[in-house]
Motif scaffolding. Structure first.
Motif, mmCIF file in Angstrom:
data_model
loop_
_atom_site.group_PDB
_atom_site.id
_atom_site.type_symbol
_atom_site.label_atom_id
_atom_site.label_comp_id
_atom_site.label_asym_id
_atom_site.label_seq_id
_atom_site.Cartn_x
_atom_site.Cartn_y
_atom_site.Cartn_z
ATOM 1 N N UNK A 203 1.020 -1.418 -0.140
ATOM 2 C CA UNK A 203 -0.018 -0.007 -0.007
ATOM 3 C C UNK A 203 0.725 1.122 0.141
ATOM 4 N N UNK A 204 0.573 2.197 -1.143
ATOM 5 C CA UNK A 204 1.207 3.327 -0.919
ATOM 6 C C UNK A 204 0.455 4.400 -1.264
ATOM 7 N N UNK A 205 0.991 5.826 -0.402
ATOM 8 C CA UNK A 205 0.597 6.887 -1.160
ATOM 9 C C UNK A 205 1.706 7.466 -2.188
ATOM 10 N N UNK A 222 7.213 3.252 -10.696
ATOM 11 C CA UNK A 222 6.536 2.560 -11.951
ATOM 12 C C UNK A 222 7.591 0.755 -11.724
ATOM 13 N N UNK A 223 8.370 1.174 -11.219
ATOM 14 C CA UNK A 223 9.443 -0.001 -10.675
ATOM 15 C C UNK A 223 8.600 -0.718 -10.013
ATOM 16 N N UNK A 224 7.778 -0.760 -9.224
ATOM 17 C CA UNK A 224 6.834 -0.737 -7.712
ATOM 18 C C UNK A 224 6.000 -1.404 -7.890
ATOM 19 N N UNK A 225 5.270 -0.914 -9.607
ATOM 20 C CA UNK A 225 4.343 -1.478 -10.069
ATOM 21 C C UNK A 225 4.522 -2.771 -10.663
ATOM 22 N N UNK A 226 5.718 -2.695 -11.107
ATOM 23 C CA UNK A 226 6.494 -3.870 -12.151
ATOM 24 C C UNK A 226 6.949 -4.882 -10.845
ATOM 25 N N UNK A 227 7.156 -4.311 -10.165
ATOM 26 C CA UNK A 227 7.856 -5.417 -8.983
ATOM 27 C C UNK A 227 6.677 -6.593 -8.275
ATOM 28 N N UNK A 235 -1.385 -3.625 -5.554
ATOM 29 C CA UNK A 235 -0.379 -2.922 -5.331
ATOM 30 C C UNK A 235 -2.336 -2.139 -5.175
ATOM 31 N N UNK A 236 -2.442 -1.309 -4.056
ATOM 32 C CA UNK A 236 -2.867 -0.298 -3.764
ATOM 33 C C UNK A 236 -2.561 1.145 -3.342
ATOM 34 N N UNK A 237 -3.461 1.420 -4.334
ATOM 35 C CA UNK A 237 -2.732 3.199 -3.734
ATOM 36 C C UNK A 237 -3.820 3.901 -3.310
ATOM 37 N N UNK A 238 -3.282 4.130 -2.196
ATOM 38 C CA UNK A 238 -3.942 5.244 -1.254
ATOM 39 C C UNK A 238 -3.997 6.695 -1.050
ATOM 40 N N UNK A 239 -5.570 7.219 -2.208
ATOM 41 C CA UNK A 239 -4.765 8.208 -2.776
ATOM 42 C C UNK A 239 -6.415 9.395 -2.091
ATOM 43 N N UNK A 240 -6.366 8.935 -0.877
ATOM 44 C CA UNK A 240 -7.454 9.702 0.051
ATOM 45 C C UNK A 240 -7.145 11.132 0.155
ATOM 46 N N UNK A 252 -3.830 10.476 -8.344
ATOM 47 C CA UNK A 252 -2.530 11.254 -8.480
ATOM 48 C C UNK A 252 -1.767 10.347 -8.826
ATOM 49 N N UNK A 253 -1.463 8.754 -9.623
ATOM 50 C CA UNK A 253 -1.221 7.840 -9.768
ATOM 51 C C UNK A 253 -0.626 7.838 -11.852
ATOM 52 N N UNK A 254 -1.493 8.573 -12.063
ATOM 53 C CA UNK A 254 -1.947 8.747 -13.701
ATOM 54 C C UNK A 254 -0.544 8.964 -13.926
ATOM 55 N N UNK A 255 -0.220 10.893 -13.176
ATOM 56 C CA UNK A 255 0.898 10.351 -13.995
ATOM 57 C C UNK A 255 2.289 9.784 -14.392
ATOM 58 N N UNK A 256 2.196 8.836 -13.681
ATOM 59 C CA UNK A 256 3.006 7.248 -13.860
ATOM 60 C C UNK A 256 2.703 6.381 -14.488
ATOM 61 N N UNK A 257 1.680 6.739 -14.924
ATOM 62 C CA UNK A 257 0.626 5.665 -16.294
ATOM 63 C C UNK A 257 1.014 4.206 -15.326
ATOM 64 N N UNK A 258 0.429 4.211 -13.963
ATOM 65 C CA UNK A 258 0.697 2.582 -13.736
ATOM 66 C C UNK A 258 -1.122 2.347 -13.071
ATOM 67 N N UNK A 259 -1.664 1.527 -13.209
ATOM 68 C CA UNK A 259 -2.955 1.154 -12.419
ATOM 69 C C UNK A 259 -3.083 -0.230 -11.597
ATOM 70 N N UNK A 260 -3.362 0.333 -10.735
ATOM 71 C CA UNK A 260 -3.441 0.070 -9.128
ATOM 72 C C UNK A 260 -4.421 -0.916 -9.454
ATOM 73 N N UNK A 261 -4.277 -2.526 -8.903
ATOM 74 C CA UNK A 261 -4.719 -3.355 -8.594
ATOM 75 C C UNK A 261 -6.054 -2.948 -7.563
ATOM 76 N N UNK A 262 -6.312 -2.247 -6.378
ATOM 77 C CA UNK A 262 -6.598 -1.193 -5.938
ATOM 78 C C UNK A 262 -6.530 0.378 -5.829
ATOM 79 N N UNK A 263 -7.557 0.985 -5.745
ATOM 80 C CA UNK A 263 -7.817 2.631 -5.106
ATOM 81 C C UNK A 263 -8.977 2.596 -4.144
ATOM 82 N N UNK A 264 -7.664 3.682 -3.338
ATOM 83 C CA UNK A 264 -8.781 4.069 -2.024
ATOM 84 C C UNK A 264 -9.225 5.477 -2.100
ATOM 85 N N UNK A 265 -9.851 6.010 -1.655
ATOM 86 C CA UNK A 265 -10.352 7.438 -2.419
ATOM 87 C C UNK A 265 -11.084 8.057 -1.083
#
Ligand code: PMP
Length: 417
Positions: A203-205, A222-227, A235-240, A252-265
């Motif tokens: 889980x990451x902000x 990107x490296x974290x998402x790939x790993x 991969x959980x992005x906490x976008x609260x 907030x993750x759009x700029x990195x072009x990653x697609x988390x499995x789970x997003x918190x808002x």
């Protein structure tokens, strides 16, 4: 006796007073709050990110008052309502489809912590694994699960006893230009004898709102998402706090072009500051049977209504995002100029979630107090409260932003003097 002492005496009898801002607020519009004595304050705190569109935005307020005036459903628990349907459809059409994202939407309850708990539970159920990796200085909430992934020892101490098993990884090479190095994590995950079993999730902000405005670099994410993908770790992005436009894009993750499995808002999802949260799940993670997870205030319809109005007003096209990006650049320039005057101080953050880190945490506290004396509300952030955090509404005008920066500059100069 000082005003503050009188205030604390009076308010401490009900145990809910605010030490940093010893005044009583009554009214608020846009970027301004007004006390019961008519004193005006510029609000660069924004309800810790719950007021991205400012106080009482007229469009959102009207959506709410119209809804209330017409005897529509206020509370519906899990029942389907027109307001819920409109929110889900608008979210799909305005946010998910244009970004090519395919998520199922869980509405877990009123708070950000509810969204995080949902993410943690689903990750455990989906993977059959227990551990969740989080990062130093992370903040994910105050309930037992979300606190277990929060990397702040003072907050963790609030629970007394040790929390359930989770591991904290250093969030330490997000800023510099070197190649992100997750080699140690990779080796531990690949080695079943390491004693650290493969986790259910990370889980990451993307910007640590409470943990010192540390912003993850694009390559780091990107490296974290790939790993995570390689090891089947979710991969959980906490976008609260960093979501709903704070960094200049809806997520907030759009700029990195990653697609988390789970997003918190949560926080600004309802737009007007009403309690509301959502957990977005990749379709294969939509695993709960009816009744496996519930909560009374999942069905707070006024929040659906203001959230729908906010999505329609601000996110139907890219105009608002472009405006936020413009203000963000102005904020960065202003903060960098102020920081340059103080040895060891530097800019932190991304978008309109930014601040100045001072070498001496006392200085950050004093700058925030000086700013308050000059009628600007700013918080401190970080493990030692070493960062003055600047979080204006996204709707702020260029002139108001400069006004706030001028106050902050004066507050910093007078503290340093
Ligand atoms: N995650 C993040 C990133 C947050 O900033 C917060 C609140 N500061 C939370 C979770 C918890 O949200 P809440 O206080 O609404 O439970």
């Amino acid at each position: 006796m000082t005003d503050q002492t009188i205030f604390e005496r009076r308010e401490s009898t009900v145990r809910s007073y605010c030490r940093n801002w010893p005044v009583v607020f009554e009214k608020a519009t846009g970027a301004e709050q007004v006390t019961e004595d008519g004193e005006r304050y510029l609000d660069f705190f924004s309800g810790a990110g719950a007021l991205n569109y400012g106080h009482n935005h007229p469009v959102l307020k009207k959506a709410l008052t119209d809804y209330l005036a017409d005897d529509n459903v206020i509370h519906s628990l899990d029942m389907y309502t027109v307001a819920k349907r409109e929110f889900l459809e608008t979210f799909e059409e305005t946010i998910l489809q244009p970004r090519g994202l395919d998520y199922r939407v869980q509405l877990p309850g009123p708070t950000g912590t509810n969204a995080v708990e949902t993410a943690l539970k689903i990750a455990r159920k989906a993977t059959g694994r227990t551990d969740v990796v989080s990062f130093t200085n992370a903040f994910h909430g105050m309930t037992l699960g979300s606190l277990a992934v929060t990397g702040n020892s003072m907050k963790r101490a609030g629970a007394g006893t040790p929390l359930y098993h989770s591991s904290t990884a250093p969030y330490d090479d997000y800023l510099d230009g070197s190649t992100p190095d997750f080699g140690w994590l990779e080796r531990v995950w690949a080695d079943s004898g390491s004693g650290l079993s493969l986790p259910a999730a990370v889980i990451v902000e993307t910007v640590q709102g409470e943990g010192g405005l540390n912003a993850a670099r694009t390559e780091w994410l990107q490296t974290l998402a790939e790993l995570c993908e390689r090891f089947g770790v979710l991969l959980i992005v906490d976008d609260v706090q960093a979501g709903c436009g704070r960094t200049g894009r809806f997520f907030s993750f759009e700029e990195a072009g990653i697609v988390p499995d789970i997003v918190c808002l949560s926080k600004s999802l309802s737009g007007l500051g009403l309690p509301f949260s959502a957990t977005l799940l990749r379709p294969n993670l939509d695993l709960w049977e009816p009744g496996e997870h519930n909560g009374t205030f999942r069905g707070f319809n006024p929040a659906f209504v203001t959230a729908t109005a906010a999505l329609r007003k601000f996110w139907a096209d890219d105009t608002f995002a472009a405006q936020v990006q413009e203000r963000s650049a102005e904020l960065r320039t202003g903060l960098e100029e102020i920081a340059a005057q103080i040895p060891g101080a530097d800019y932190r953050g991304r978008g309109l979630l930014a601040g100045i880190r001072f070498e001496d945490p006392d200085m950050a506290e004093q700058v925030a107090a000086e700013a308050f004396r000059r009628h600007l509300l700013v918080e401190t952030s970080g493990a030692d409260s070493e960062v003055v955090k600047v979080m204006p509404p996204l709707t702020i005008s260029a002139a108001e932003l400069q006004q706030g920066l001028d106050i902050l500059r004066e507050a910093t100069t007078s503290t340093a003097a």
